[in-house]
Design an enzyme around this catalytic site. Sequence first.
Site, mmCIF file in Angstrom:
data_model
loop_
_atom_site.group_PDB
_atom_site.id
_atom_site.type_symbol
_atom_site.label_atom_id
_atom_site.label_comp_id
_atom_site.label_asym_id
_atom_site.label_seq_id
_atom_site.Cartn_x
_atom_site.Cartn_y
_atom_site.Cartn_z
ATOM 1 N NE ARG A 64 29.399 68.651 48.490
ATOM 2 C CZ ARG A 64 30.497 69.310 48.862
ATOM 3 N NH1 ARG A 64 30.552 70.619 48.681
ATOM 4 N NH2 ARG A 64 31.519 68.683 49.394
ATOM 5 C CB SER A 92 20.837 81.337 31.977
ATOM 6 O OG SER A 92 21.807 81.175 32.994
ATOM 7 C CG ASP A 100 23.977 87.834 30.438
ATOM 8 O OD1 ASP A 100 25.125 88.265 30.272
ATOM 9 O OD2 ASP A 100 23.732 86.630 30.637
ATOM 10 N NE ARG A 125 20.401 84.816 36.116
ATOM 11 C CZ ARG A 125 20.560 86.110 36.342
ATOM 12 N NH1 ARG A 125 20.317 86.988 35.376
ATOM 13 N NH2 ARG A 125 20.979 86.535 37.510
ATOM 14 N NE ARG A 144 16.932 77.838 35.138
ATOM 15 C CZ ARG A 144 18.170 78.203 34.856
ATOM 16 N NH1 ARG A 144 19.061 77.314 34.453
ATOM 17 N NH2 ARG A 144 18.546 79.469 34.979
ATOM 18 N N GLY A 170 21.551 74.317 35.943
ATOM 19 C CA GLY A 170 22.615 74.629 36.879
ATOM 20 C C GLY A 170 22.081 74.992 38.247
ATOM 21 N NE ARG A 188 24.639 74.453 30.602
ATOM 22 C CZ ARG A 188 24.204 75.332 31.489
ATOM 23 N NH1 ARG A 188 23.473 74.936 32.521
ATOM 24 N NH2 ARG A 188 24.466 76.625 31.351
#
Length: 239
Positions: free
Chosen positions: A49, A96, A211, A224, A30, A26, A93
């Site tokens: 973007r 997290s 989390d 993350r 990363r 996402g 995908r």
Amino acid sequence: MSKSPVPTPHNNAKVGDIAETVLLPGDPLRAKFIAETFLEDVIQYNTVRGMFGYTGTYKGKRISVQGSGMGIPSIGIYSYELIHFYGVKNLIRVGSAGAINENLKIHDVVIGMGACTNSNYADQYNLPGTFAPVASYELLQKAVNVANEQGTKVTVGNILSSDVFYNDQGLEPLRQWQKMGVLCVEMEAAALYMNASRAGVNALTILTISDCPLTGEETTSHERQVAFTKMMEIALELA
């Protein structure tokens, strides 16, 4: 593959710039970390973007990594374009998630066999019932085998793709999903699985627990981005 023009409104890439297997974190940072840490001969094909995309090689196999943003609408756009405009066949995908199952701990790896959701994304298909978004068994089986070979413990099961991060009902909805055996909550997998199912391609979601909403335990944003390498190493072997 669609004859729609490329580049798209969301992607600088030209046809051929993107590999048939794409990792989808996402967070675009990363994506940058994965490309710089694991890939060789890297070319950045997208900056639109700030949603970075890269193609390189991993152990001699061509692979791409593309940021997909937060939430079902965002991954819905990126995965659709990758499939229909760029010919991608395997979408993985790497994200997290917040643990719902009480046995999951920070940094544990979860593979989403199925993805429950509170989203209306499936309404577009006008189906005469409720669609169950599931992973591609081929990728799922291979990912479990790779994890075993690498010595990484993974938990496989049902996850939740939620449209809501700050829920007006607090934590009660998560407790309801917990009762149904759902392992963790994230915000993208269900749309990825639906897009892949509709197009007849492969999709899988591999998550790292960042989390535990029901206990308040959490990691930092930097962790993350860069510390969840076990799931990345599993995903890269699926090319």
